[in-house]
Design an enzyme around this catalytic site. Structure first.
Site, PDB file in Angstrom:
ATOM      1  N   TYR A   1      68.285  61.990  59.924  1.00 59.26           N
ATOM      2  CA  TYR A   1      67.485  61.143  59.041  1.00 59.26           C
ATOM      3  C   TYR A   1      66.657  61.988  58.077  1.00 59.26           C
ATOM      4  O   TYR A   1      66.643  61.739  56.865  1.00 59.26           O
ATOM      5  CB  TYR A   1      66.565  60.252  59.880  1.00 59.26           C
ATOM      6  CG  TYR A   1      65.656  59.366  59.056  1.00 59.26           C
ATOM      7  CD1 TYR A   1      66.176  58.304  58.327  1.00 59.26           C
ATOM      8  CD2 TYR A   1      64.282  59.589  59.010  1.00 59.26           C
ATOM      9  CE1 TYR A   1      65.344  57.490  57.562  1.00 59.26           C
ATOM     10  CE2 TYR A   1      63.447  58.779  58.259  1.00 59.26           C
ATOM     11  CZ  TYR A   1      63.984  57.733  57.533  1.00 59.26           C
ATOM     12  OH  TYR A   1      63.165  56.935  56.777  1.00 59.26           O
TER      13      TYR A   1
ATOM     14  N   LYS B   1      66.965  62.334  53.831  1.00 66.22           N
ATOM     15  CA  LYS B   1      65.851  62.062  52.921  1.00 66.22           C
ATOM     16  C   LYS B   1      65.548  63.281  52.045  1.00 66.22           C
ATOM     17  O   LYS B   1      65.098  63.125  50.899  1.00 66.22           O
ATOM     18  CB  LYS B   1      64.616  61.642  53.717  1.00 66.22           C
ATOM     19  CG  LYS B   1      64.770  60.282  54.406  1.00 66.22           C
ATOM     20  CD  LYS B   1      65.068  59.168  53.399  1.00 66.22           C
ATOM     21  CE  LYS B   1      65.149  57.798  54.028  1.00 66.22           C
ATOM     22  NZ  LYS B   1      65.377  56.713  53.051  1.00 66.22           N
TER      23      LYS B   1
END
Length: 350
Positions: A230, A234
């Site tokens: 994750y 990002k």
């Protein structure tokens, strides 16, 4: 024995980093005044919002509609799309709002979406790349990429590149077309290793796929950290946003590209958090997290505010431009990452 222990330590360290940074961000958010942007009507503008049917995305869609923007909500759940349109029209009966199916885990779906949007709209003035998954168990997309990488980053990059012609043609001297990429503060703990940029995400991770069936899940767990996946996705968003903004600036295209952290928001993104910590996060969320409506404010600021007209290549939090860890990477490294990303896309769609 050393290898499993190292794998476990990497997994735990990735989790610790993301929760510590999240807690620091929450503390700063608690003691910081929430900025609510002053926005004017933008009649005639057309916006596309991925993940626009629920959570932060729904409130972005609602906020745009409130300013007379024609919104096309993109999402993979048709029923949620119908429900979102109903909710918006209960508040704004004359709202110009549509839903189109889009599954970012499928390049074929993205291609179909682009064809549909081009058939319906002659222009796009605002593109909000908002849809995301967080801390999900390991899963591969139909295009053989790790799901965080494709849904959060690569799928949005392909969507943006596919719509770039329309976005360029829609910009004017008075209103530059705006691309807003929703990232997160956790991009600061993401990592970029160009040597392994491709293979770390592809389904050809041999240690996983060649493991005996009885040990597959154990090996799989040790090789994969949803927290790192994750955060890395990002970071990829922030770096690609900066690179594309520089490319468009050199071309003198009337298009801006910015990344944004919407805040620590009480949304369904946290559904994959381990139960051992989720109870605490649910308690904190009730009293300290931003609402999805508040989380949408910084995105709406970048989408509509005259204060950021022609501002590009930035990273924003609470309607303010901040420094990012993008500065830790050279221009050439970011360019290589962007080229590799484009090559991955082309290898799947050609």
């Amino acid at each position: 024995m050393a290898l499993p222990i190292l794998g476990l330590l990497r997994y735990v360290w990735s989790a610790v980093k993301i929760y510590v940074l999240g807690f620091i961000a929450l503390l700063r958010q608690i003691f910081q005044k929430h900025e609510v942007p002053e926005l004017h009507l933008h009649t005639g503008k057309i916006a596309v919002v991925t993940g626009g049917t629920c959570g932060i995305g729904f409130h972005v869609s609602l906020g745009l509609v409130a300013k007379n923007v024609h919104v096309v909500m993109a999402g993979h759940d048709i029923q949620k799309g119908k429900e979102a349109i109903t909710k918006i029209r209960e508040i704004y009966p004359n709202a110009k709002v549509d839903y189109l199916h889009l599954d970012l885990a499928s390049f074929t779906s993205i291609q179909n979406f682009v064809e549909n949007i081009k058939a319906r709209c002659s222009k796009i003035h605002i593109l909000v790349n908002n849809a995301a998954i967080m801390l999900a168990p390991y899963k591969e997309t139909e295009d053989d990429f790790e799901s965080h990488f494709q849904v959060n980053y690569l799928g949005h990059l392909y969507l943006t590149q596919s719509l770039l012609g329309m976005l360029r043609a829609s910009g004017t001297e008075e209103f530059y077309t705006r691309i807003i990429n929703v990232s997160s503060i956790v991009h600061n703990i993401g990592s970029l290793d160009l040597q392994n940029f491709g293979k770390r995400y592809l389904s050809s991770i041999l240690k996983i796929h060649e493991a005996p069936s009885t040990n597959k899940m154990c090996t799989h767990w040790l090789e994969y950290s949803p927290h790192a996946a994750y955060a890395n996705s990002k970071l990829d968003i922030v770096l690609a946003s900066w690179h594309l903004s520089e490319q468009l600036r050199r071309e003198a295209s009337p298009v801006t590209v910015n990344a944004v952290h919407p805040g620590v928001v009480n949304s369904s993104l946290y559904k994959h958090v381990h139960p051992a910590i989720k109870w605490l996060m649910d308690l904190l969320a009730k009293y300290t997290y931003k609402t999805p409506s508040e989380g949408a404010d910084s995105i709406l600021y970048l989408a509509l505010s005259p204060s950021v007209e022609r501002e590009t290549g930035g990273y924003y939090d609470n309607c303010r431009k901040l420094k990012t860890c993008q500065l830790a990477y050279s221009d050439s490294v970011i360019e290589q990452m962007y080229i590799l990303s484009t090559d991955m896309i082309q290898a799947r769609v050609n």
